[in-house]
Design a protein around this motif. Structure first.
Motif, PDB file in Angstrom:
ATOM      1  N   LEU A   1       0.830  -1.203   0.000  1.00 45.49           N
ATOM      2  CA  LEU A   1       0.000   0.000   0.000  1.00 45.49           C
ATOM      3  C   LEU A   1       0.866   1.255   0.000  1.00 45.49           C
ATOM      4  N   THR A   2       1.910   1.257   0.807  1.00 41.33           N
ATOM      5  CA  THR A   2       2.818   2.406   0.827  1.00 41.33           C
ATOM      6  C   THR A   2       3.442   2.613  -0.544  1.00 41.33           C
ATOM      7  N   TYR A   3       3.818   1.543  -1.193  1.00 37.87           N
ATOM      8  CA  TYR A   3       4.398   1.596  -2.535  1.00 37.87           C
ATOM      9  C   TYR A   3       3.389   2.182  -3.524  1.00 37.87           C
ATOM     10  N   ALA A   4       2.139   1.726  -3.426  1.00 36.34           N
ATOM     11  CA  ALA A   4       1.100   2.230  -4.324  1.00 36.34           C
ATOM     12  C   ALA A   4       0.805   3.701  -4.054  1.00 36.34           C
ATOM     13  N   MET A   5       0.789   4.089  -2.784  1.00 40.35           N
ATOM     14  CA  MET A   5       0.546   5.492  -2.442  1.00 40.35           C
ATOM     15  C   MET A   5       1.618   6.403  -3.030  1.00 40.35           C
ATOM     16  N   ALA A   6       2.867   5.913  -3.010  1.00 40.02           N
ATOM     17  CA  ALA A   6       3.981   6.723  -3.489  1.00 40.02           C
ATOM     18  C   ALA A   6       4.078   6.737  -5.003  1.00 40.02           C
ATOM     19  N   ASP A   7       3.300   5.888  -5.691  1.00 39.78           N
ATOM     20  CA  ASP A   7       3.285   5.851  -7.151  1.00 39.78           C
ATOM     21  C   ASP A   7       4.669   5.567  -7.717  1.00 39.78           C
ATOM     22  N   PHE A   8       5.398   4.629  -7.070  1.00 43.50           N
ATOM     23  CA  PHE A   8       6.739   4.267  -7.519  1.00 43.50           C
ATOM     24  C   PHE A   8       6.723   3.274  -8.685  1.00 43.50           C
ATOM     25  N   GLY A   9       5.584   2.634  -8.908  1.00 43.58           N
ATOM     26  CA  GLY A   9       5.564   1.442  -9.744  1.00 43.58           C
ATOM     27  C   GLY A   9       5.709   1.678 -11.234  1.00 43.58           C
ATOM     28  N   LEU A  10       5.630   0.571 -11.970  1.00 43.47           N
ATOM     29  CA  LEU A  10       5.768   0.616 -13.423  1.00 43.47           C
ATOM     30  C   LEU A  10       4.525   1.189 -14.092  1.00 43.47           C
ATOM     31  N   ILE A  11       3.374   1.052 -13.443  1.00 38.88           N
ATOM     32  CA  ILE A  11       2.115   1.508 -14.036  1.00 38.88           C
ATOM     33  C   ILE A  11       1.930   2.995 -13.749  1.00 38.88           C
ATOM     34  N   LYS A  12       2.068   3.802 -14.766  1.00 34.39           N
ATOM     35  CA  LYS A  12       1.889   5.244 -14.625  1.00 34.39           C
ATOM     36  C   LYS A  12       0.500   5.644 -15.129  1.00 34.39           C
ATOM     37  N   ARG A  13       0.046   6.784 -14.674  1.00 36.49           N
ATOM     38  CA  ARG A  13      -1.283   7.244 -15.083  1.00 36.49           C
ATOM     39  C   ARG A  13      -1.294   7.523 -16.585  1.00 36.49           C
ATOM     40  N   PRO A  14      -2.165   6.834 -17.339  1.00 33.59           N
ATOM     41  CA  PRO A  14      -2.221   7.058 -18.788  1.00 33.59           C
ATOM     42  C   PRO A  14      -2.749   8.453 -19.119  1.00 33.59           C
ATOM     43  N   ALA A  15      -2.370   8.944 -20.266  1.00 28.62           N
ATOM     44  CA  ALA A  15      -2.885  10.233 -20.727  1.00 28.62           C
ATOM     45  C   ALA A  15      -4.400  10.154 -20.850  1.00 28.62           C
ATOM     46  N   GLY A  16      -5.082  11.192 -20.392  1.00 28.47           N
ATOM     47  CA  GLY A  16      -6.532  11.235 -20.474  1.00 28.47           C
ATOM     48  C   GLY A  16      -7.254  10.600 -19.304  1.00 28.47           C
ATOM     49  N   VAL A  17      -6.509   9.968 -18.407  1.00 28.80           N
ATOM     50  CA  VAL A  17      -7.108   9.365 -17.207  1.00 28.80           C
ATOM     51  C   VAL A  17      -6.871  10.292 -16.030  1.00 28.80           C
ATOM     52  N   THR A  18      -7.919  10.618 -15.292  1.00 29.63           N
ATOM     53  CA  THR A  18      -7.773  11.525 -14.162  1.00 29.63           C
ATOM     54  C   THR A  18      -7.013  10.857 -13.026  1.00 29.63           C
ATOM     55  N   GLU A  19      -6.468  11.700 -12.144  1.00 28.44           N
ATOM     56  CA  GLU A  19      -5.767  11.166 -10.977  1.00 28.44           C
ATOM     57  C   GLU A  19      -6.703  10.329 -10.118  1.00 28.44           C
ATOM     58  N   ALA A  20      -7.942  10.801  -9.956  1.00 30.31           N
ATOM     59  CA  ALA A  20      -8.909  10.065  -9.136  1.00 30.31           C
ATOM     60  C   ALA A  20      -9.206   8.692  -9.745  1.00 30.31           C
ATOM     61  N   ALA A  21      -9.385   8.637 -11.057  1.00 35.26           N
ATOM     62  CA  ALA A  21      -9.669   7.364 -11.719  1.00 35.26           C
ATOM     63  C   ALA A  21      -8.469   6.421 -11.628  1.00 35.26           C
ATOM     64  N   HIS A  22      -7.268   6.971 -11.753  1.00 36.44           N
ATOM     65  CA  HIS A  22      -6.063   6.153 -11.649  1.00 36.44           C
ATOM     66  C   HIS A  22      -5.928   5.564 -10.248  1.00 36.44           C
ATOM     67  N   ARG A  23      -6.220   6.360  -9.225  1.00 39.60           N
ATOM     68  CA  ARG A  23      -6.145   5.871  -7.848  1.00 39.60           C
ATOM     69  C   ARG A  23      -7.210   4.820  -7.587  1.00 39.60           C
ATOM     70  N   GLU A  24      -8.396   5.001  -8.149  1.00 38.79           N
ATOM     71  CA  GLU A  24      -9.457   4.005  -7.979  1.00 38.79           C
ATOM     72  C   GLU A  24      -9.044   2.668  -8.599  1.00 38.79           C
ATOM     73  N   ARG A  25      -8.407   2.740  -9.767  1.00 33.15           N
ATOM     74  CA  ARG A  25      -7.913   1.512 -10.412  1.00 33.15           C
ATOM     75  C   ARG A  25      -6.833   0.867  -9.545  1.00 33.15           C
ATOM     76  N   ALA A  26      -5.925   1.694  -9.022  1.00 28.10           N
ATOM     77  CA  ALA A  26      -4.869   1.167  -8.149  1.00 28.10           C
ATOM     78  C   ALA A  26      -5.474   0.466  -6.932  1.00 28.10           C
ATOM     79  N   ALA A  27      -6.519   1.068  -6.358  1.00 26.48           N
ATOM     80  CA  ALA A  27      -7.171   0.461  -5.195  1.00 26.48           C
ATOM     81  C   ALA A  27      -7.783  -0.884  -5.567  1.00 26.48           C
ATOM     82  N   ARG A  28      -8.494  -0.943  -6.685  1.00 28.33           N
ATOM     83  CA  ARG A  28      -9.132  -2.205  -7.101  1.00 28.33           C
ATOM     84  C   ARG A  28      -8.098  -3.306  -7.321  1.00 28.33           C
ATOM     85  N   GLU A  29      -7.018  -2.959  -8.013  1.00 32.43           N
ATOM     86  CA  GLU A  29      -6.003  -3.966  -8.311  1.00 32.43           C
ATOM     87  C   GLU A  29      -5.289  -4.441  -7.044  1.00 32.43           C
ATOM     88  N   LEU A  30      -5.013  -3.500  -6.141  1.00 30.33           N
ATOM     89  CA  LEU A  30      -4.335  -3.876  -4.898  1.00 30.33           C
ATOM     90  C   LEU A  30      -5.238  -4.745  -4.033  1.00 30.33           C
TER      91      LEU A  30
END
Length: 221
Positions: A182-211
């Motif tokens: 969770l700490t890793y996901a919060m810090a956004d260190f990973g390989l999956i970066k927010r795609p163009a056209g995707v909001t920060e909120a939507a990207h975080r929601e996806r991160a939550a679902r996957e985690l």
């Protein structure tokens, strides 16, 4: 805590006393959070904090008394709120979906990821949490355990009820791994970066679902 012989920095004239004190204290906390995130706890001096917050050293002594207390209070101002949200979400999850693991994990993950979206210092707090994992600070770890250990224990009890085949040792190992992921996901260190056209909120929601899916599989295996 008694004030030092020197008065703290003077607030703007005419402002109510409670507001003025809060404003000074909040400026110190905000400055400390940014500096701790950037330079670490041992690498940040109180002089740097006072310079960033535009206050004198007496203001820090007046409100916090020591650097150790300042570090603790920087964590407290966000951890108290996050813990309250986690426990409220956990209670709702257990009542609404008894015996189901994923809602319990969502109650743990989603309030933490929400902090990362906070435009008022959320990113700095996340980096500071990463620093806390990396730096050996026994005093801070003791503070966090004393004040927030009960939150982890509540989640451990709920997860144990949902996955009763896990031993207590296995449960705590996996909960520890979840906290690290969770700490890793919060810090956004990973390989999956927010795609163009995707909001920060939507990207975080996806991160939550996957985690949550990933963690559920780990607890159930």
């Amino acid at each position: 805590m008694a004030a030092t012989a020197h008065a703290p920095s003077r607030p703007a004239p005419g402002a109510p006393a409670s507001t003025r004190h809060f404003s000074t204290k909040d400026r110190i906390l905000g400055a400390a959070e940014e500096l701790f995130a950037q330079f670490g706890f041992t690498g940040t001096s109180l002089r740097q904090v006072t310079s960033r917050a535009a206050v004198n050293i007496a203001a820090v002594n007046y409100h916090f008394g020591s650097k150790e207390n300042l570090v603790n209070e920087v964590f407290r101002r966000r951890m108290d709120d996050m813990s309250a949200h986690r426990l409220a979400a956990l209670k709702a999850a257990v009542e609404r979906s008894p015996g189901e693991l994923e809602p319990i994990l969502a109650a743990f993950v989603e309030p933490a990821l929400a902090i990362a979206q906070d435009k008022h210092g959320g990113a700095a707090f996340v980096r500071m949490v990463a620093r806390a994992y990396a730096e050996k600070n026994d005093s801070l770890r003791r503070f966090l355990s004393d004040h927030y250990g009960h939150v982890l224990r509540e989640f451990a009890r709920a997860i144990a009820a949902a996955v009763p085949e896990l031993s207590k040792e296995e449960l705590y190992w996996r909960l520890d791994f979840l906290a690290g992921a969770l700490t890793y996901a919060m810090a956004d260190f990973g390989l999956i970066k927010r795609p163009a056209g995707v909001t920060e909120a939507a990207h975080r929601e996806r991160a939550a679902r996957e985690l949550i899916r990933f963690a559920a599989a780990g607890f159930k295996s």
